[in-house]
Design an enzyme around this catalytic site. Structure first.
Site, PDB file in Angstrom:
ATOM      1  N   LYS A  17       0.824  -1.219   0.000  1.00 16.11           N
ATOM      2  CA  LYS A  17       0.000   0.000   0.000  1.00 16.11           C
ATOM      3  C   LYS A  17       0.856   1.266   0.000  1.00 16.11           C
ATOM      4  CE  LYS A  17      -2.376  -0.690   3.823  1.00 16.11           C
ATOM      5  NZ  LYS A  17      -2.002  -2.009   4.319  1.00 16.11           N
ATOM      6  N   ARG A  93      -9.813   1.433   8.319  1.00 14.12           N
ATOM      7  CA  ARG A  93      -9.383   0.102   8.699  1.00 14.12           C
ATOM      8  C   ARG A  93     -10.441  -0.615   9.535  1.00 14.12           C
ATOM      9  NH1 ARG A  93      -3.105  -0.985   9.780  1.00 14.12           N
ATOM     10  NH2 ARG A  93      -2.935   0.968   8.677  1.00 14.12           N
ATOM     11  N   ARG A 132      11.462  -6.189   6.009  1.00  5.51           N
ATOM     12  CA  ARG A 132      11.178  -4.777   5.743  1.00  5.51           C
ATOM     13  C   ARG A 132      12.019  -3.838   6.602  1.00  5.51           C
ATOM     14  NH1 ARG A 132       4.988  -2.852   5.669  1.00  5.51           N
ATOM     15  NH2 ARG A 132       4.956  -3.222   7.912  1.00  5.51           N
ATOM     16  N   ARG A 164      10.957  -1.313  11.813  1.00  9.11           N
ATOM     17  CA  ARG A 164       9.916  -0.678  12.616  1.00  9.11           C
ATOM     18  C   ARG A 164       9.737  -1.428  13.938  1.00  9.11           C
ATOM     19  NH1 ARG A 164       4.680   0.129   8.930  1.00  9.11           N
ATOM     20  NH2 ARG A 164       3.740  -0.861  10.737  1.00  9.11           N
ATOM     21  N   ARG A 175      -1.611  -8.070  13.867  1.00  8.86           N
ATOM     22  CA  ARG A 175      -2.102  -7.121  12.866  1.00  8.86           C
ATOM     23  C   ARG A 175      -2.800  -7.850  11.716  1.00  8.86           C
ATOM     24  NH1 ARG A 175       3.478  -4.948  12.613  1.00  8.86           N
ATOM     25  NH2 ARG A 175       3.058  -3.885  10.660  1.00  8.86           N
TER      26      ARG A 175
HETATM   27  P1  ADP Z   1       0.675  -1.796   8.833  1.00 12.92           P
HETATM   28  O1  ADP Z   1      -0.264  -1.680   7.675  1.00 12.92           O
HETATM   29  O2  ADP Z   1       1.873  -2.652   8.529  1.00 12.92           O
HETATM   30  O3  ADP Z   1      -0.003  -2.200  10.102  1.00 12.92           O
HETATM   31  P2  ADP Z   1       0.714   1.105   9.248  1.00 12.92           P
HETATM   32  O4  ADP Z   1       1.879   2.003   9.277  1.00 12.92           O
HETATM   33  O5  ADP Z   1      -0.334   1.345   8.233  1.00 12.92           O
HETATM   34  O6  ADP Z   1       1.332  -0.355   9.088  1.00 12.92           O
HETATM   35  O7  ADP Z   1       0.008   1.093  10.678  1.00 12.92           O
HETATM   36  C1  ADP Z   1       0.737   0.870  11.843  1.00 12.92           C
HETATM   37  C2  ADP Z   1      -0.179   0.872  13.068  1.00 12.92           C
HETATM   38  O8  ADP Z   1      -0.830   2.142  13.182  1.00 12.92           O
HETATM   39  C3  ADP Z   1      -1.315  -0.130  13.044  1.00 12.92           C
HETATM   40  O9  ADP Z   1      -0.918  -1.403  13.468  1.00 12.92           O
HETATM   41  C4  ADP Z   1      -2.291   0.537  14.009  1.00 12.92           C
HETATM   42  O10 ADP Z   1      -1.887   0.347  15.349  1.00 12.92           O
HETATM   43  C5  ADP Z   1      -2.131   2.004  13.697  1.00 12.92           C
HETATM   44  N1  ADP Z   1      -3.093   2.465  12.670  1.00 12.92           N
HETATM   45  C6  ADP Z   1      -2.792   2.982  11.462  1.00 12.92           C
HETATM   46  N2  ADP Z   1      -3.906   3.313  10.779  1.00 12.92           N
HETATM   47  C7  ADP Z   1      -4.950   2.982  11.576  1.00 12.92           C
HETATM   48  C8  ADP Z   1      -6.363   3.059  11.445  1.00 12.92           C
HETATM   49  N3  ADP Z   1      -6.950   3.554  10.325  1.00 12.92           N
HETATM   50  N4  ADP Z   1      -7.120   2.611  12.461  1.00 12.92           N
HETATM   51  C9  ADP Z   1      -6.582   2.126  13.591  1.00 12.92           C
HETATM   52  N5  ADP Z   1      -5.254   2.016  13.785  1.00 12.92           N
HETATM   53  C10 ADP Z   1      -4.438   2.441  12.794  1.00 12.92           C
END
Ligand code: ADP
Ligand code: ZN
Length: 222
Positions: A17, A93, A132, A164, A175
């Site tokens: 993404k 999400r 990653r 990360r 996740r």
């Molecule tokens: P990934 O897709 O690998 O989980 P992201 O950087 O998109 O990585 O997100 C990291 C973390 O940020 C998620 O595991 C969550 O804790 C939080 N997060 C990000 N976007 C959202 C969202 N829309 N709703 C709830 N939590 C979120």
């Protein structure tokens, strides 16, 4: 005229993404909003919502909807994204987030153009995430098999490239589980609205981008 297009990107952790969002933003001249990047930046800056969010992120849990929606609304308003167009990466999400976004866009008479789902099998994303490495400053992603030119230094901005904190095995499993239970229902939501396109996320970044662009242009009628 393709400016002002409004897109969201769906797909598992490690489905690409972030990579595709950067390309889409560049190609269509729209803003890229990654909620994960936003929360990480807010946490580094020490803002209250950032510090609260990082508690959830480090455990692989979802940040509560009210915090997420507050931060996203703020960013959309501040950047004028409703009018100028956007690609949202990592938001929505949960079904509640998707419904809230849909209501905001409807109220502004700025409907979503396309919801893009990047499809990649779980065994592949596990491998991608394990290797990653991410720039702490600009979010550019690398992989052990595709490192930056200078070890630990971002090609794009010179920032520090590291793993990360939440890319541990336990957090990744949690996740992915949450992706299935909380995020997958969104696919049906957008399918029902006639906005979903499903894209094969396997292959090189260029190959996937060609598929995505072709699908989006097809939807825009261009
Ligand atoms: P990934 O897709 O690998 O989980 P992201 O950087 O998109 O990585 O997100 C990291 C973390 O940020 C998620 O595991 C969550 O804790 C939080 N997060 C990000 N976007 C959202 C969202 N829309 N709703 C709830 N939590 C979120
Ligand atoms: Zn960088």
């Amino acid at each position: 005229m393709t400016s002002g297009v409004r897109l969201i990107l769906l797909g598992k952790q490690g489905s690409g993404k972030g990579t595709q969002a950067v390309r889409l933003a560049d190609h269509y001249g729209i803003a890229h909003l990654s909620t994960g990047d936003l929360f990480r930046a807010a946490a580094r800056a020490g803002t209250p919502s950032g510090l609260e969010a990082i508690e959830y992120m480090d455990r692989g849990e979802l940040v509560p909807d009210d915090i997420v929606l507050k931060v996203v609304r703020e960013q959309m308003r501040r950047g004028g994204l409703m009018d100028d167009g956007f690609v949202l990466d990592g938001f929505p999400r949960t079904l509640a987030q998707a419904e809230a976004l849909e209501a905001e866009l409807a109220a502004a008479d700025r409907p979503l153009d396309v919801a893009i789902d990047l499809e990649v099998p779980t065994e592949i994303v596990l491998d991608r995430i394990a290797g990653r490495r991410v720039c702490e400053d600009c979010g550019t992603t690398y992989h052990l098999t595709m490192p930056p030119k200078v070890a630990g230094v971002c090609d794009v901005c010179g920032g520090t490239v590291s793993q990360r904190d939440d890319d541990t095995e336990a957090s990744v499993m949690r996740r992915l589980e949450l992706y299935h239970t909380a995020t997958m229902p969104i696919l049906d939501f957008y399918r029902g609205l006639g906005r979903l396109v499903e894209i094969d996320g396997m292959g090189s970044g260029d190959e996937v981008f060609d598929r995505v662009r072709t699908a989006v242009d097809g939807r825009l009628g261009g």
